[in-house]
Design a protein around this motif. Structure first.
Motif, PDB file in Angstrom:
ATOM      1  N   ARG A  98      18.519 -12.375   0.732  1.00  0.00           N
ATOM      2  CA  ARG A  98      17.611 -13.441   1.374  1.00  0.00           C
ATOM      3  C   ARG A  98      16.579 -13.662   0.484  1.00  0.00           C
ATOM      4  NH1 ARG A  98      16.834 -11.219   7.355  1.00  0.00           N
ATOM      5  NH2 ARG A  98      15.877 -13.287   7.477  1.00  0.00           N
ATOM      6  N   ASP A 104      16.122 -17.541   2.811  1.00  0.00           N
ATOM      7  CA  ASP A 104      15.522 -17.795   3.926  1.00  0.00           C
ATOM      8  C   ASP A 104      14.106 -16.874   3.852  1.00  0.00           C
ATOM      9  OD1 ASP A 104      16.888 -15.646   4.789  1.00  0.00           O
ATOM     10  OD2 ASP A 104      15.939 -15.888   6.662  1.00  0.00           O
ATOM     11  N   ARG A 168      17.617 -16.874  15.655  1.00  0.00           N
ATOM     12  CA  ARG A 168      17.575 -18.270  15.051  1.00  0.00           C
ATOM     13  C   ARG A 168      17.614 -17.969  13.613  1.00  0.00           C
ATOM     14  NH1 ARG A 168      12.600 -20.992  16.884  1.00  0.00           N
ATOM     15  NH2 ARG A 168      12.978 -22.192  15.271  1.00  0.00           N
ATOM     16  N   VAL A 171      20.975 -16.799  12.309  1.00  0.00           N
ATOM     17  CA  VAL A 171      21.753 -17.920  12.311  1.00  0.00           C
ATOM     18  C   VAL A 171      21.591 -18.914  11.095  1.00  0.00           C
ATOM     19  CG1 VAL A 171      22.674 -20.057  13.381  1.00  0.00           C
ATOM     20  CG2 VAL A 171      22.546 -17.907  14.921  1.00  0.00           C
ATOM     21  N   SER A 172      20.155 -18.986  11.032  1.00  0.00           N
ATOM     22  CA  SER A 172      19.903 -19.889   9.667  1.00  0.00           C
ATOM     23  C   SER A 172      20.209 -19.196   8.293  1.00  0.00           C
ATOM     24  CB  SER A 172      18.139 -20.201   9.699  1.00  0.00           C
ATOM     25  OG  SER A 172      18.069 -20.746   8.772  1.00  0.00           O
ATOM     26  N   ALA A 174      22.744 -17.010   7.681  1.00  0.00           N
ATOM     27  CA  ALA A 174      24.224 -17.212   7.765  1.00  0.00           C
ATOM     28  C   ALA A 174      24.662 -18.471   7.396  1.00  0.00           C
ATOM     29  CB  ALA A 174      24.844 -16.748   8.999  1.00  0.00           C
ATOM     30  N   ILE A 175      23.966 -19.615   7.978  1.00  0.00           N
ATOM     31  CA  ILE A 175      24.536 -20.752   7.585  1.00  0.00           C
ATOM     32  C   ILE A 175      24.072 -21.057   5.966  1.00  0.00           C
ATOM     33  CG2 ILE A 175      23.781 -23.208   7.657  1.00  0.00           C
ATOM     34  CD1 ILE A 175      23.424 -22.679  10.659  1.00  0.00           C
ATOM     35  N   LYS A 176      22.805 -20.811   5.729  1.00  0.00           N
ATOM     36  CA  LYS A 176      22.542 -21.003   4.136  1.00  0.00           C
ATOM     37  C   LYS A 176      23.374 -20.148   3.451  1.00  0.00           C
ATOM     38  CE  LYS A 176      17.637 -22.198   4.795  1.00  0.00           C
ATOM     39  NZ  LYS A 176      16.320 -21.638   4.977  1.00  0.00           N
ATOM     40  N   GLU A 177      23.522 -18.905   3.733  1.00  0.00           N
ATOM     41  CA  GLU A 177      24.532 -18.208   2.933  1.00  0.00           C
ATOM     42  C   GLU A 177      26.139 -18.837   2.637  1.00  0.00           C
ATOM     43  OE1 GLU A 177      25.989 -13.532   3.530  1.00  0.00           O
ATOM     44  OE2 GLU A 177      23.962 -13.708   3.369  1.00  0.00           O
ATOM     45  N   SER A 178      26.491 -19.375   3.673  1.00  0.00           N
ATOM     46  CA  SER A 178      27.863 -19.884   3.570  1.00  0.00           C
ATOM     47  C   SER A 178      27.919 -20.997   2.650  1.00  0.00           C
ATOM     48  CB  SER A 178      28.273 -20.122   5.004  1.00  0.00           C
ATOM     49  OG  SER A 178      27.583 -21.357   5.403  1.00  0.00           O
ATOM     50  N   GLN A 180      27.172 -24.218   3.560  1.00  0.00           N
ATOM     51  CA  GLN A 180      27.722 -25.367   4.302  1.00  0.00           C
ATOM     52  C   GLN A 180      26.526 -25.925   4.980  1.00  0.00           C
ATOM     53  OE1 GLN A 180      30.979 -26.157   4.661  1.00  0.00           O
ATOM     54  NE2 GLN A 180      31.304 -24.584   3.285  1.00  0.00           N
ATOM     55  N   PRO A 181      26.546 -27.205   5.124  1.00  0.00           N
ATOM     56  CA  PRO A 181      25.476 -28.058   5.438  1.00  0.00           C
ATOM     57  C   PRO A 181      25.161 -27.746   7.006  1.00  0.00           C
ATOM     58  CG  PRO A 181      27.255 -29.583   5.165  1.00  0.00           C
ATOM     59  CD  PRO A 181      27.546 -28.209   4.831  1.00  0.00           C
TER      60      PRO A 181
END
Length: 181
Positions: A98, A104, A168, A171-172, A174-178, A180-181
């Motif tokens: 991270r 993040d 939050r 989740v943020s 995990a989205i950044k790590e993936s 994906q937008p």
């Protein structure tokens, strides 16, 4: 941190402190901390990076004078859950990923890097609370210290102006790590 501290002053003898330790406890209004975090001189010197932050939720208006103790089965369940969810290795790997430029926690590198050692010191405190003669930190105390990490991180994010915390933040991340937008 327990290291040697040397203070050299012009015209005076040096002061050497072996195994220097300093604990600072401050009760500061949240707005004051946020203003300090905006101060470029303090930020440049890493002043606030050296502290853990805690902003407890106010209980005013809902306080009870006498409360029942936490039932033993609830306490045991809590401890078992914490121990099963946390391990030092996974914590370090997750935290490290991270910190990258897209992570993040990139904006908190200074604070995070100083608090890796803080987690070890907290685990040592837990160990000594249980056994003042202990010479080793056991896994349980390390896991207990690491279980507080998300709390400390959320407080630092608040102080440094990034209020994405708790679920939050996870989740943020995990989205950044993936990717994906």
């Amino acid at each position: 941190s327990g290291g040697t501290a040397i203070v050299d002053r012009i015209g005076r003898e040096s002061i050497v402190i072996k195994r220097a330790h300093l604990v600072v406890g401050l009760l500061v209004q949240p707005d004051v901390l946020r203003e300090m975090a905006k101060n470029s001189e303090m930020a440049g010197r890493g002043f606030l990076d050296r502290f853990l932050f805690a902003q407890p939720v106010s209980t005013v208006g809902a306080r009870e004078y006498e409360t029942a103790p936490v039932p033993e089965d609830v306490r045991d369940y809590w401890h078992a859950g914490v121990r099963s969810l946390v391990s030092a290795k996974s914590w370090w790997n997750t935290k490290e990923s991270r910190l990258g430029t897209e992570g993040d926690l990139a904006s908190l590198k200074g604070w995070v890097s100083k608090h890796e050692g803080m987690m070890l010191r907290i685990a040592a405190m837990f160990t000594l609370f249980e056994n003042p003669q202990a010479e080793e930190v056991e896994a349980g105390q390390m896991e207990a210290a690491l279980s507080l990490w998300e709390y400390w991180l959320g407080q630092a994010q608040f102080v440094f102006g990034d209020p994405v915390v708790g679920s939050r933040a996870k989740v943020s991340a995990a989205i950044k790590e993936s990717g994906q937008p």
